[in-house]
Scaffold this motif. Structure first.
Motif, mmCIF file in Angstrom:
data_model
loop_
_atom_site.group_PDB
_atom_site.id
_atom_site.type_symbol
_atom_site.label_atom_id
_atom_site.label_comp_id
_atom_site.label_asym_id
_atom_site.label_seq_id
_atom_site.Cartn_x
_atom_site.Cartn_y
_atom_site.Cartn_z
ATOM 1 N N GLY A 80 -11.273 6.051 18.481
ATOM 2 C CA GLY A 80 -10.610 7.013 19.335
ATOM 3 C C GLY A 80 -11.235 8.383 19.200
ATOM 4 N N LYS A 81 -10.511 9.393 19.669
ATOM 5 C CA LYS A 81 -11.012 10.759 19.671
ATOM 6 C C LYS A 81 -10.937 11.353 18.276
ATOM 7 C CE LYS A 81 -10.370 15.182 22.036
ATOM 8 N NZ LYS A 81 -9.536 15.920 23.003
ATOM 9 N N PRO A 82 -11.995 11.991 17.793
ATOM 10 C CA PRO A 82 -11.932 12.624 16.466
ATOM 11 C C PRO A 82 -10.973 13.816 16.471
ATOM 12 C CG PRO A 82 -13.984 13.170 17.577
ATOM 13 C CD PRO A 82 -13.317 12.148 18.427
ATOM 14 N N PHE A 83 -10.442 14.137 15.290
ATOM 15 C CA PHE A 83 -9.514 15.245 15.168
ATOM 16 C C PHE A 83 -9.860 16.052 13.923
ATOM 17 C CE2 PHE A 83 -7.754 11.574 13.044
ATOM 18 C CZ PHE A 83 -7.315 12.087 11.826
ATOM 19 N N VAL A 84 -9.272 17.245 13.814
ATOM 20 C CA VAL A 84 -9.559 18.201 12.737
ATOM 21 C C VAL A 84 -8.326 18.342 11.851
ATOM 22 C CG1 VAL A 84 -10.256 20.560 12.169
ATOM 23 C CG2 VAL A 84 -11.157 19.450 14.208
ATOM 24 N N VAL A 85 -8.540 18.280 10.519
ATOM 25 C CA VAL A 85 -7.469 18.535 9.550
ATOM 26 C C VAL A 85 -7.875 19.734 8.703
ATOM 27 C CG1 VAL A 85 -6.651 16.166 9.485
ATOM 28 C CG2 VAL A 85 -8.424 16.880 7.908
ATOM 29 N N TYR A 86 -6.879 20.552 8.357
ATOM 30 C CA TYR A 86 -7.104 21.767 7.564
ATOM 31 C C TYR A 86 -6.567 21.543 6.161
ATOM 32 C CZ TYR A 86 -8.012 23.843 12.111
ATOM 33 O OH TYR A 86 -8.517 24.114 13.320
ATOM 34 N N GLU A 87 -7.378 21.907 5.178
ATOM 35 C CA GLU A 87 -7.005 21.739 3.769
ATOM 36 C C GLU A 87 -6.280 22.995 3.280
ATOM 37 O OE1 GLU A 87 -9.343 21.553 -0.452
ATOM 38 O OE2 GLU A 87 -10.123 20.358 1.206
ATOM 39 N N ARG B 11 -4.040 29.510 0.518
ATOM 40 C CA ARG B 11 -5.415 29.514 0.999
ATOM 41 C C ARG B 11 -5.678 28.280 1.845
ATOM 42 N NH1 ARG B 11 -9.459 28.816 -1.992
ATOM 43 N NH2 ARG B 11 -8.438 27.735 -3.702
ATOM 44 N N ILE B 12 -6.521 28.463 2.874
ATOM 45 C CA ILE B 12 -7.035 27.330 3.667
ATOM 46 C C ILE B 12 -8.553 27.422 3.553
ATOM 47 C CG2 ILE B 12 -7.078 26.193 5.917
ATOM 48 C CD1 ILE B 12 -4.464 27.524 6.581
ATOM 49 N N PRO B 13 -9.143 26.859 2.487
ATOM 50 C CA PRO B 13 -10.566 27.091 2.214
ATOM 51 C C PRO B 13 -11.515 26.351 3.138
ATOM 52 C CG PRO B 13 -9.640 25.569 0.610
ATOM 53 C CD PRO B 13 -8.494 26.041 1.461
ATOM 54 N N ARG B 14 -11.078 25.245 3.738
ATOM 55 C CA ARG B 14 -12.009 24.456 4.556
ATOM 56 C C ARG B 14 -11.249 23.580 5.550
ATOM 57 N NH1 ARG B 14 -12.107 22.504 -0.551
ATOM 58 N NH2 ARG B 14 -14.000 23.696 -1.011
ATOM 59 N N PHE B 15 -12.015 22.966 6.452
ATOM 60 C CA PHE B 15 -11.458 21.993 7.392
ATOM 61 C C PHE B 15 -12.380 20.778 7.432
ATOM 62 C CE2 PHE B 15 -14.646 22.744 10.588
ATOM 63 C CZ PHE B 15 -15.004 24.062 10.392
ATOM 64 N N HIS B 16 -11.837 19.640 7.912
ATOM 65 C CA HIS B 16 -12.579 18.384 7.967
ATOM 66 C C HIS B 16 -12.391 17.752 9.347
ATOM 67 C CE1 HIS B 16 -12.852 18.689 3.583
ATOM 68 N NE2 HIS B 16 -11.552 18.945 3.598
#
Length: 573
Positions: free
Chosen positions: A461-468, A448-453
């Protein structure tokens, strides 16, 4: 919660969200820990556990979070023994096993260095972690609020009393005005009486003049004068009567207005008295509530002390249970590693048995060829050299001995092969005992990948997205945080491993537009999260039955050893 018993929530490494039960956040995910209460937001706060060492609390969306009785609005570090409340009804005590061990050691050292002192090793501070904070502080805050309400009610009562005093002054003013009007009415009545007396005297004069006019009929001028005076007197009498009627009408109107005003004032006074009685009753109720809160406060203090002692015992029991679980997990890990080594050894023995079978087949073929050659030579010798029959008999005896020896060796080899096959079957039975091949993919795997941050780099610097990612494999669960680039690298690695086309048709989610800031597009990130979860699920589903696949009959330890993508030590790239 301390108010209803002891409920333990374990904080795993990474982020844990807390929110209201039965709600879904803006990101489309449910809270990890569901709380009850109308004052709890769907996404109330987040607790970050950094490698089981530093634990921090961050309020979200204006959620009310209190640490040791103090409301916090920013990231706050939690230590052993802190009392945390979410909203008004959810109160918890934070326990940090490693921090508790350090505090216990420090306390023992302080007791050793200050053996003659009975003072405690630490003092409670508003944000300290000594654990001496009690829920009574929360009730103290409520009692202060009730006192404020009582003070406001007293001020309202004073205002009502001032209004009552002002109304009495207005009533006194109205009474003086009525008295003035009555005096004016009496003066008008006196003037009317005087005017009536004047008219009576005028009438008497007129009668006298009439008598005189009879005596002096001849005097016409006097008659005209009398007629004129009579007309003037009559007009004055009529005007006085009209003025009297007007004064009576004004007096009646003023009396009606006074009665109406008195009725309104009476109704208003009755309403004020009712409000005043309600206020007094409310004040009495608030006073009884205050006294009840004070009685409950002492009772809660006693209950809290008992609960604290009970909780300390249960927390110690929980620590021992956690240590036992960790020890059991370590034993299971060592057992699994031993089983893996045993499987490898049995595989080597199986390969040795196969090699031995091949060698024995070659040896049997060679012996059969030698026997055939010996038989041919014996036949030729029998035909050509009959004279050497004795030698032939000796040769035949030797051949029989060789055949007997070969049969014994063959029996010995078969016995060894049977023994090895029994060992192999026993090893296979032990292997099958520790895995259940009858389980389906859904029973063994859960991806499961229930959420991202959305994260901000530490150095700017530039913000980035990580997947839980939450993975469950044969009962073992763990959590990963991965960026999209790590998913892309893992996809390329799996394509190189499976060149036979088993991944044909499995589409990897695209990157999207290079000119669009995807970190701010929530809908796009939701779609990508669902697509990545479906891709990872289908990838493992297609390859877990292949003997050369890293997902074939694997465990968490084996999977993390062969693929760094599933290892927590890989970190974010």
């Amino acid at each position: 919660p301390l108010a209803t018993g002891v409920t333990l929530y374990y904080l795993h490494e990474g982020s844990t969200t807390l929110g209201r039960e039965g709600t879904v956040s803006a990101m489309g995910s449910v809270p990890d820990i569901a709380l009850k209460g109308d004052d709890v937001h769907p996404e109330h706060c987040m607790i970050e556990n950094a490698e089981n060492k530093v634990v921090t609390l961050e309020p979200l969306n204006g959620g009310k979070c209190t640490v040791n009785g103090r409301v916090v609005h920013e990231i706050t570090e939690l230590t052993q023994g802190m009392t945390i409340s979410f909203g008004l009804d959810n109160i918890f005590r934070f326990n940090h096993p490693f921090n508790a061990i350090e505090l216990r050691k420090k306390r023992e050292e302080e007791r050793g260095s200050r053996s003659n002192s009975l003072a405690p090793s630490g003092a409670a501070t508003p944000m300290g972690g000594s654990g001496t904070f009690s829920p009574g502080q929360v009730f103290e805050t409520q009692r202060i609020a009730e006192r404020e309400k009582l003070k406001e009610a007293q001020q309202r009562l004073e205002e009502l009393q001032l209004a009552q005093k002002k109304r009495e002054e207005e009533e006194a003013t109205h009474a003086s005005e009525r008295q003035r009007r009555e005096e004016e009415s009496r003066e008008l009545q006196a003037k009317l009486a005087e005017l009536s007396a004047v008219l009576a005297s005028k009438d008497k004069s007129m009668e006298d003049l009439a008598r005189k006019s009879e005596e002096e009929k001849k005097r016409g001028d006097l008659a005209e004068t009398l007629a004129k005076e009579r007309e003037e007197i009559e007009a004055a009498r009529i005007a006085a009567l009209e003025q009297l009627e007007q004064m009576r009408a004004e007096k009646e109107a003023a009396e009606r207005e006074r009665q109406k005003r008195e009725e309104e004032e009476k109704i208003q006074m009755e309403a004020e008295k009712i409000r005043e009685q309600q206020t007094i009753a409310r004040l009495a109720e608030l006073e009884s509530v205050r006294l009840k809160i004070e009685r409950d406060h002492s009772k809660l203090e006693q209950e809290h002390r008992a609960l604290t002692e009970e909780m300390e015992a249960k927390m110690l029991e929980a620590e021992l249970r956690i240590a036992a679980q960790e020890k059991q997990a370590e034993l299971e890990r060592q057992t699994k590693e031993g089983m893996a080594a045993e499987n490898a050894r049995l595989q080597k023995e199986r390969e040795a048995v196969e090699a031995e079978k091949a060698r024995q087949a070659q040896e049997a073929a060679r012996l059969a060829q030698e026997a055939e050659t010996a038989r041919l030579k014996a036949k030729q010798t029998e035909e050509s050299l009959k004279a050497m029959e004795a030698l032939h008999e000796a040769k035949k005896t030797e051949q029989e001995q060789l055949e007997h020896k070969r049969v014994e060796e063959e029996a010995q080899r078969r016995k060894q092969i049977a023994t090895l096959e029994k060992k192999l079957k026993r090893a296979e039975t032990m292997t099958v005992k520790h895995k259940d091949d009858s389980q389906s993919f859904e029973d063994m795997w859960s991806i499961r990948i229930p959420r991202f941050h959305v994260r901000e780099p530490a150095g700017g610097g530039k913000p980035f997205v990580v997947y839980e990612i939450r993975i469950s494999l044969r009962g073992e669960e763990w959590k990963l945080l991965r960026r999209y680039s790590q998913f892309d690298a893992f996809n390329k690695e799996m394509k190189k491993r499976h060149v036979s086309g088993s991944l044909a048709g499995l589409k990897f989610p695209g990157k999207g537009s290079p000119f669009k800031n995807t970190t701010r597009d929530t809908e796009f990130l939701k779609e990508r999260r669902f697509a990545l979860e479906r891709w990872l699920h289908d990838l493992i589903l297609r390859t877990h039955t292949m003997s050369g696949s890293p997902f074939h009959r694997c465990s968490k330890v084996k999977l993390q050893r062969e693929l760094s993508f599933f290892n927590n030590a890989a970190g974010l790239v």
